[in-house]
Scaffold this active site. Structure first.
Site, PDB file in Angstrom:
ATOM      1  N   LYS A   1     -18.561  56.114  42.492  1.00 61.41           N
ATOM      2  CA  LYS A   1     -19.233  57.333  42.874  1.00 61.41           C
ATOM      3  C   LYS A   1     -20.342  56.882  43.722  1.00 61.41           C
ATOM      4  CE  LYS A   1     -22.942  56.666  40.200  1.00 61.41           C
ATOM      5  NZ  LYS A   1     -24.404  56.401  40.929  1.00 61.41           N
TER       6      LYS A   1
ATOM      7  N   GLY B   1     -19.400  51.629  38.470  1.00 60.69           N
ATOM      8  CA  GLY B   1     -18.199  50.990  38.214  1.00 60.69           C
ATOM      9  C   GLY B   1     -17.755  50.686  36.897  1.00 60.69           C
ATOM     10  N   GLY B   2     -18.841  50.092  35.863  1.00 62.15           N
ATOM     11  CA  GLY B   2     -18.547  50.077  34.633  1.00 62.15           C
ATOM     12  C   GLY B   2     -18.291  51.265  33.996  1.00 62.15           C
TER      13      GLY B   2
ATOM     14  N   ASP C   1     -23.283  58.124  32.598  1.00 60.74           N
ATOM     15  CA  ASP C   1     -22.636  58.390  33.550  1.00 60.74           C
ATOM     16  C   ASP C   1     -20.903  58.489  33.269  1.00 60.74           C
ATOM     17  OD1 ASP C   1     -24.618  58.706  35.439  1.00 60.74           O
ATOM     18  OD2 ASP C   1     -24.249  56.751  36.246  1.00 60.74           O
TER      19      ASP C   1
ATOM     20  N   PRO D   1     -17.765  47.336  43.770  1.00 60.94           N
ATOM     21  CA  PRO D   1     -18.943  46.411  43.723  1.00 60.94           C
ATOM     22  C   PRO D   1     -19.686  46.527  42.340  1.00 60.94           C
ATOM     23  CG  PRO D   1     -18.935  47.490  45.826  1.00 60.94           C
ATOM     24  CD  PRO D   1     -17.990  48.179  44.936  1.00 60.94           C
TER      25      PRO D   1
ATOM     26  N   GLY E   1     -24.803  50.336  41.968  1.00 62.04           N
ATOM     27  CA  GLY E   1     -25.309  51.837  41.983  1.00 62.04           C
ATOM     28  C   GLY E   1     -24.126  52.579  42.077  1.00 62.04           C
ATOM     29  N   MET E   2     -22.742  52.055  41.982  1.00 57.48           N
ATOM     30  CA  MET E   2     -21.397  52.962  41.984  1.00 57.48           C
ATOM     31  C   MET E   2     -20.807  53.310  40.835  1.00 57.48           C
ATOM     32  SD  MET E   2     -19.799  51.497  45.550  1.00 57.48           S
ATOM     33  CE  MET E   2     -18.864  52.759  45.629  1.00 57.48           C
TER      34      MET E   2
HETATM   35  P1  ATP Z   1     -24.515  52.166  37.738  1.00 57.80           P
HETATM   36  O1  ATP Z   1     -24.494  53.110  39.026  1.00 57.80           O
HETATM   37  O2  ATP Z   1     -24.126  53.343  36.534  1.00 57.80           O
HETATM   38  O3  ATP Z   1     -26.060  51.897  37.397  1.00 57.80           O
HETATM   39  P2  ATP Z   1     -23.858  49.873  38.454  1.00 57.80           P
HETATM   40  O4  ATP Z   1     -22.978  49.970  39.481  1.00 57.80           O
HETATM   41  O5  ATP Z   1     -25.291  49.439  38.837  1.00 57.80           O
HETATM   42  O6  ATP Z   1     -23.829  51.003  37.610  1.00 57.80           O
HETATM   43  P3  ATP Z   1     -22.060  48.250  36.817  1.00 57.80           P
HETATM   44  O7  ATP Z   1     -21.355  47.583  37.795  1.00 57.80           O
HETATM   45  O8  ATP Z   1     -21.401  49.609  36.449  1.00 57.80           O
HETATM   46  O9  ATP Z   1     -23.536  48.768  37.439  1.00 57.80           O
HETATM   47  O10 ATP Z   1     -22.761  47.594  35.637  1.00 57.80           O
HETATM   48  C1  ATP Z   1     -22.937  46.263  35.811  1.00 57.80           C
HETATM   49  C2  ATP Z   1     -23.389  45.388  34.541  1.00 57.80           C
HETATM   50  O11 ATP Z   1     -22.518  45.962  33.449  1.00 57.80           O
HETATM   51  C3  ATP Z   1     -23.153  44.132  34.627  1.00 57.80           C
HETATM   52  O12 ATP Z   1     -24.474  43.593  34.099  1.00 57.80           O
HETATM   53  C4  ATP Z   1     -22.017  43.802  33.853  1.00 57.80           C
HETATM   54  O13 ATP Z   1     -21.902  42.535  33.347  1.00 57.80           O
HETATM   55  C5  ATP Z   1     -21.848  44.911  32.891  1.00 57.80           C
HETATM   56  N1  ATP Z   1     -20.466  45.595  32.676  1.00 57.80           N
HETATM   57  C6  ATP Z   1     -19.740  45.478  31.409  1.00 57.80           C
HETATM   58  N2  ATP Z   1     -18.706  46.000  31.740  1.00 57.80           N
HETATM   59  C7  ATP Z   1     -18.480  45.938  32.931  1.00 57.80           C
HETATM   60  C8  ATP Z   1     -17.437  46.518  33.550  1.00 57.80           C
HETATM   61  N3  ATP Z   1     -15.981  47.040  33.116  1.00 57.80           N
HETATM   62  N4  ATP Z   1     -17.424  46.724  35.096  1.00 57.80           N
HETATM   63  C9  ATP Z   1     -18.842  46.381  35.719  1.00 57.80           C
HETATM   64  N5  ATP Z   1     -19.711  45.771  35.007  1.00 57.80           N
HETATM   65  C10 ATP Z   1     -19.444  45.754  33.663  1.00 57.80           C
END
Ligand code: ATP
Length: 296
Positions: free
Chosen positions: A12, A103-104, A138, A96, A100-101
């Site tokens: 997102k 992904g997790g 989220d 990525p 901030g997308m």
């Molecule tokens: P948000 O936008 O919700 O803040 P984000 O994009 O900043 O998320 P993510 O990529 O969702 O961050 O998550 C990053 C952190 O979560 C990392 O520390 C990673 O080790 C941990 N993590 C655990 N499971 C996952 C996964 N399936 N995919 C990505 N990161 C994961």
């Protein structure tokens, strides 16, 4: 029973992000405009006789144990329903990481939806969303997808009509930003009223399907923290605008920046420039995609 399932977990962006206050429990109350985009992780669920959850990923630096959000999602459902057997989860990341997308959260959401189907648990979307929030704020949105207003800690969702389709250029500089750092350095009392984005105006523009009005109201209060620490984000935003974007904004807590383009040729040229041209040193990962809408 279905023994293998292939899933897509979509990332997102935030077309708007405001933080209202910090609650006693440490969570922040937010108002965000969420929009799913066409970049997705691929997840395969494979049922296994042994009662274990095993995880494999294509990124060596991601956990493949109980710290991975896909593990947490599977564990939550399998414990609650005391299911026989286990599951192997093969996760191929394309969204990525720490960008901030969400992904997790998207991965966790896909596993909840997929396991519900695979194991025939019969949970409704709302029931999956209630469980998802225990994994991350989220996750309920990532189950719902599309365009939505997200309030509370991110778990109070109002679906919105789809934003008019356009080309979405996504660029992430080669830095990682911790969400904890950004929220920890957000001092709401020091911000002026004008620094808060006009979320209500954005909702109105979305309802009126007014793309110019939407781009004109782009705003993310977390930019005040993340851009101060990493000026390269501003540089990417300015580059996208110079290259013809209708608007450009940082997503979530960053550092990913997205720009909207109505014209395909302009979007292609901007992609080329950031990916291979003179500006390529400011962006490590560059994608050209579009909005993913629930009806698609
Ligand atoms: P948000 O936008 O919700 O803040 P984000 O994009 O900043 O998320 P993510 O990529 O969702 O961050 O998550 C990053 C952190 O979560 C990392 O520390 C990673 O080790 C941990 N993590 C655990 N499971 C996952 C996964 N399936 N995919 C990505 N990161 C994961």
């Amino acid at each position: 029973m279905v023994k293998r399932l292939n899933l897509k977990a979509y990332g997102k962006i935030n077309l708007g992000l405001d933080v209202l206050r910090k609650r006693e429990d440490g969570y922040h109350e937010v108002r965000m405009i969420m929009q799913t985009v066409g970049i997705y992780d691929k997840i395969e669920l494979i049922y296994q006789e042994k009662p274990e959850i095993t995880v494999e990923t294509n990124l060596y630096y991601l956990p493949n144990n109980e710290n991975n959000l896909v593990y947490k999602a599977a564990d939550l459902l399998m414990k609650e329903f005391e299911t026989e057997g286990g599951v192997h989860i093969n996760l191929k990341k394309f969204i990525p990481v720490s960008a901030g997308m969400a992904g997790g959260s998207a991965d966790a959401a896909a596993v909840l939806v997929g396991l519900n189907k695979m194991l025939g648990l019969g949970l409704s979307r709302e029931q999956l969303m209630e469980r998802g929030v225990k994994i991350g704020a989220d996750v309920p949105y990532c189950i719902m997808r599309g365009t939505a207003l997200s309030e509370g800690i991110g778990d109070v969702l109002t679906p919105l009509p789809p934003v008019p389709q356009c080309h979405v250029l996504i660029a992430k500089p080669g830095i990682s930003v911790s969400t904890k750092f950004v929220y920890g350095n957000l001092h709401l009392d020091k911000l002026k009223l004008g620094q808060h984005p006009d979320i209500d105006g954005m909702v109105k523009a979305i309802r009126e399907r007014d793309l110019d009005g939407i781009a004109g109201r782009f705003g993310n209060i977390l930019e005040t923290v993340t851009i101060s620490a990493y000026p390269v984000i501003q540089e990417i935003k300015d580059t996208m605008t110079e290259l013809g974007a209708l608007g450009a904004l940082m997503s979530g807590s960053g550092p990913t920046v997205f720009g909207l383009f109505t014209d395909k040729r302009t979007a292609d040229k901007a992609y080329e420039e950031l990916r291979y041209g003179k500006k390529s040193e400011i962006a490590k990962q560059v994608y050209l995609t579009d909005f993913y809408n629930v009806e698609d």
